[in-house]
Structures are given as structure tokens and as C-alpha cells.
Design a protein around this motif. Structure first.
Motif, short mmCIF file in Angstrom:
data_model
loop_
_atom_site.label_atom_id
_atom_site.label_comp_id
_atom_site.label_asym_id
_atom_site.label_seq_id
_atom_site.Cartn_x
_atom_site.Cartn_y
_atom_site.Cartn_z
N ALA A 181 3.55 -15.78 -3.81
CA ALA A 181 3.97 -14.20 -4.03
C ALA A 181 2.81 -13.28 -3.18
O ALA A 181 1.58 -13.62 -2.83
CB ALA A 181 3.70 -13.95 -5.46
N ILE A 182 3.47 -12.49 -2.58
CA ILE A 182 2.48 -11.20 -1.73
C ILE A 182 2.83 -10.17 -2.73
O ILE A 182 3.82 -9.78 -3.32
CB ILE A 182 3.49 -11.11 -0.38
CG1 ILE A 182 3.13 -12.34 0.49
CG2 ILE A 182 2.45 -9.99 0.17
CD1 ILE A 182 3.72 -12.03 1.99
N ALA A 183 1.58 -9.35 -3.00
CA ALA A 183 1.76 -8.33 -3.95
C ALA A 183 1.13 -6.97 -3.00
O ALA A 183 0.15 -6.83 -3.02
CB ALA A 183 0.83 -8.55 -5.08
N PRO A 184 2.09 -6.31 -2.56
CA PRO A 184 1.87 -5.08 -1.63
C PRO A 184 1.29 -3.95 -2.71
O PRO A 184 2.16 -3.80 -3.58
CB PRO A 184 2.98 -4.79 -0.71
CG PRO A 184 4.05 -6.08 -0.81
CD PRO A 184 3.68 -6.54 -2.18
N GLY A 185 0.46 -3.25 -2.01
CA GLY A 185 0.19 -1.85 -2.78
C GLY A 185 1.00 -0.62 -2.29
O GLY A 185 2.07 -0.98 -2.04
N PHE A 186 0.60 0.35 -1.78
CA PHE A 186 1.25 1.51 -1.27
C PHE A 186 1.49 1.17 0.27
O PHE A 186 0.41 0.94 1.33
CB PHE A 186 0.47 2.70 -1.20
CG PHE A 186 0.35 3.38 -2.67
CD1 PHE A 186 1.23 3.53 -3.46
CD2 PHE A 186 -0.97 3.38 -3.12
CE1 PHE A 186 1.03 3.96 -4.75
CE2 PHE A 186 -1.03 3.87 -4.58
CZ PHE A 186 0.16 4.22 -5.24
N MET A 197 1.69 10.96 -0.04
CA MET A 197 1.00 10.04 0.85
C MET A 197 -0.72 10.55 0.75
O MET A 197 -1.58 9.78 0.60
CB MET A 197 1.43 9.59 2.07
CG MET A 197 0.59 8.57 2.73
SD MET A 197 1.09 8.38 4.67
CE MET A 197 2.98 7.83 4.35
N ASN A 198 -0.92 11.81 1.31
CA ASN A 198 -2.04 12.37 1.21
C ASN A 198 -2.80 12.11 -0.19
O ASN A 198 -4.12 12.15 -0.09
CB ASN A 198 -1.99 13.79 1.83
CG ASN A 198 -1.54 13.84 3.22
OD1 ASN A 198 -2.01 13.16 3.93
ND2 ASN A 198 -0.70 15.22 3.55
N GLU A 199 -2.06 12.53 -1.20
CA GLU A 199 -2.71 12.55 -2.52
C GLU A 199 -3.11 11.01 -2.92
O GLU A 199 -4.09 10.85 -3.17
CB GLU A 199 -1.75 13.35 -3.46
CG GLU A 199 -2.29 13.12 -4.93
CD GLU A 199 -3.42 14.20 -4.99
OE1 GLU A 199 -4.34 13.99 -5.93
OE2 GLU A 199 -3.50 15.21 -4.30
N LEU A 200 -2.20 10.29 -2.63
CA LEU A 200 -2.29 8.70 -3.20
C LEU A 200 -3.27 8.02 -2.30
O LEU A 200 -3.91 7.12 -2.98
CB LEU A 200 -0.83 8.17 -3.26
CG LEU A 200 0.06 8.45 -4.32
CD1 LEU A 200 1.28 7.92 -4.28
CD2 LEU A 200 -0.48 8.29 -5.68
N LYS A 201 -3.25 8.27 -1.09
CA LYS A 201 -4.33 7.44 -0.22
C LYS A 201 -5.79 7.50 -0.61
O LYS A 201 -6.65 6.76 -0.49
CB LYS A 201 -3.75 7.81 1.15
CG LYS A 201 -4.73 9.13 1.76
CD LYS A 201 -4.35 9.14 3.18
CE LYS A 201 -5.03 10.45 3.91
NZ LYS A 201 -4.62 10.66 5.28
N ARG A 202 -6.10 8.75 -1.42
CA ARG A 202 -7.35 8.99 -1.90
C ARG A 202 -7.61 7.91 -2.87
O ARG A 202 -8.98 7.65 -3.07
CB ARG A 202 -7.50 10.46 -2.61
CG ARG A 202 -7.55 11.72 -1.55
CD ARG A 202 -7.55 12.65 -2.25
NE ARG A 202 -6.95 14.04 -1.34
CZ ARG A 202 -6.70 15.17 -1.96
NH1 ARG A 202 -6.78 15.39 -3.11
NH2 ARG A 202 -6.30 16.14 -1.05
N MET A 203 -6.78 7.31 -3.63
CA MET A 203 -7.03 6.27 -4.63
C MET A 203 -7.35 4.74 -3.76
O MET A 203 -7.93 4.01 -4.62
CB MET A 203 -5.90 5.98 -5.50
CG MET A 203 -5.37 7.38 -6.09
SD MET A 203 -3.81 7.24 -6.94
CE MET A 203 -3.96 5.56 -7.63
N VAL A 204 -6.91 4.71 -2.63
CA VAL A 204 -7.23 3.57 -1.94
C VAL A 204 -8.57 3.63 -1.19
O VAL A 204 -8.70 4.43 -0.22
CB VAL A 204 -6.08 3.23 -0.81
CG1 VAL A 204 -6.17 1.93 -0.36
CG2 VAL A 204 -4.73 3.47 -1.52
N PRO A 205 -9.38 2.48 -1.24
CA PRO A 205 -10.64 2.48 -0.72
C PRO A 205 -10.47 2.53 0.70
O PRO A 205 -11.24 2.91 1.65
CB PRO A 205 -11.15 0.83 -0.87
CG PRO A 205 -10.74 0.90 -2.31
CD PRO A 205 -9.29 1.50 -2.52
#
Length: 243
Positions: A181-186, A197-205
Motif C-alpha cells: 500500500a502507498i499512503a500519500p499525504g497532501f 494549500m498555503n495554509e496546509l503546507k505549513r503543517m508539512v515539514p
């Protein structure tokens, strides 16, 4: 003729995987779609423009009888054909907080991802067992591992897919069939186009959304001979948001 069946291949991650499997592994691609024939034809055109081959395969993954009929019809018309790779990619979201998730939305999401995986895998598994080779790749999600508020139905569907991956892999490994299985994030795709996207990408290292091609590269590796000893795995591709 060695083939790959990719469900939900008309756009997004499914389209990217179909293109990559054709390009890297020289597989004839069976492009599944449920309703958007024009988009599926565009996927086929992109594959052909790159020198590959493919064809459309129309069915709704939720409909077990339709899946079986389409696959059996294809085998009848292609007696030398081998479906070596199955990518269970088809999925939908119907997001809402749980108290407002209708039974209809619950069933639609689980029946597309989880029941769809069952229907499609059942349609090809006997032949894979007889040919003693194959690759099954299930496109799960970060939601199925971590759980995401507002996605209880989607998390349940993808979590079930992950558990099924682990169990099935142990049943059929001796026949040289891997199940991962592959588990993609955003990931930038139609499914995430309405997200901030601009808001959520801040959660991504990694500080960005992933690209569909990056998921496709991983699927191509898992479908290749290089990954023959990898089975029962759930591989995250999420920029470090969850491990």
C-alpha cells in the motif's frame, strides 16, 4: 502481452501511475474509469504520445458484477494477455464531521475504496495465482494511518485497505505476488484542489504538497522486479507530516 490495470486512471494520481507504469515497465495499460470517458481518453492519448500502449476499461469499482464482467470480457478478447499489475487507486471523499455524515456518504466512500479494492482484486486474483506472479498496489492515504477529523468515512475506508493489504500479502507471497500500500499525504490533484494549500503546507515539514508524479515513481518501483521482496508494506509519501 503484460498489462497493468489501474482503477480511477482518468486523472490525478491514477493517471500519473498509468503513465509511469507504461514508461518505466513497458506495460500495456488498462485505463479504468467510471464516468469521465473524455478524461480517460486523455490519459490514453498521453500514454500513446510517449510511445506506450493502452486501452480504456469502463466499470464502476463499486459494482462487483460489472467489474467481473469487464475483466472476463477482456480476457476472452485477449487470451494471451496477462494482468501482471493491479493498482487499486479509485477513491472518493465525502468529508463531514461524523454526526453529519449520512449513511449514503458513508457507503459511497467505503464502497469505492474498500469494496472496490475487493471487487477488482477478486476479478484478477485467481489468474495471478495460476501465473505465479503479480503485483497488487493499493493506494491508501495518510487518513488511513493517522485518522483525519472530518474524514471518518475516508479514514475507515483507507484504514481497512491497509489492514487488508497486510493480511492478503501473507496469503499469496509464496506465489510470487506482492501486495503493498502507498499512503500519500497532501498531493496536488483534483481531490485536493479545494484545500487551502498555503495554509496546509505549513503543517508539512517539507513545506509543500507532493506531486502526483512522486506517487507514481513509488508505484512504478513497487511494480518492478526491484521490489520483488517487498510485500505487506505501507509506504508513506507525505513530506514528513506523519511517520
Amino acid at each position: 502481452m503484460k498489462c497493468a490495470l489501474v482503477t480511477g486512471a482518468s486523472r490525478g494520481i491514477g493517471r500519473a501511475i498509468a503513465q509511469q507504469l507504461s514508461q518505466d515497465l513497458n506495460l500495456h495499460i488498462l485505463i479504468n474509469y467510471a464516468s469521465n470517458k473524455a478524461a480517460a481518453e486523455e490519459t490514453l492519448s498521453l500514454i500513446q504520445q510517449a510511445g506506450g500502449t493502452g486501452e480504456l476499461m469502463h466499470f464502476d469499482v463499486k459494482d462487483g458484477a460489472a467489474v467481473k464482467a469487464a475483466v472476463e470480457n477482456w480476457y476472452t478478447n485477449n487470451p494471451e494477455g496477462i494482468i501482471h499489475v493491479l493498482v487499486n487507486n479509485a477513491g472518493i471523499t465525502k468529508d463531514n464531521l461524523f454526526p453529519w455524515v449520512t449513511e449514503e456518504d458513508w457507503d459511497a466512500v467505503l464502497n469505492t475504496s474498500l469494496k472496490g479494492m475487493y471487487n477488482c482484486t477478486q476479478a484478477i486474483i485467481q489468474r495471478m495465482l495460476r501465473q505465479r506472479s503479480g503485483r497488487i498496489i493499493n493506494i491508501a492515504s495518510l487518513s488511513g494511518l493517522k485518522g483525519v477529523p472530518g474524514q471518518t468515512n475516508y479514514s475507515a475506508a483507507k484504514g481497512g485497505m491497509i489492514a487488508a493489504t497486510k493480511a492478503l500479502s501473507q496469503e499469496i507471497a509464496k506465489r510470487n505476488i506482492t501486495v503493498n500500500a502507498i499512503a500519500p499525504g497532501f498531493i496536488e490533484s483534483d481531490m485536493t484542489s479545494e484545500l487551502d494549500m498555503n495554509e496546509l503546507k505549513r503543517m508539512v515539514p517539507a513545506n509543500r504538497f507532493g506531486k502526483v508524479e512522486e506517487v507514481a515513481y513509488l508505484a512504478s518501483f513497487l511494480a518492478s522486479d526491484k521490489a520483488a521482496y517487498i510485500t505487506g508494506e505501507v509506504i508513506n509519501i507525505n513530506g514528513g507530516i506523519y511517520a
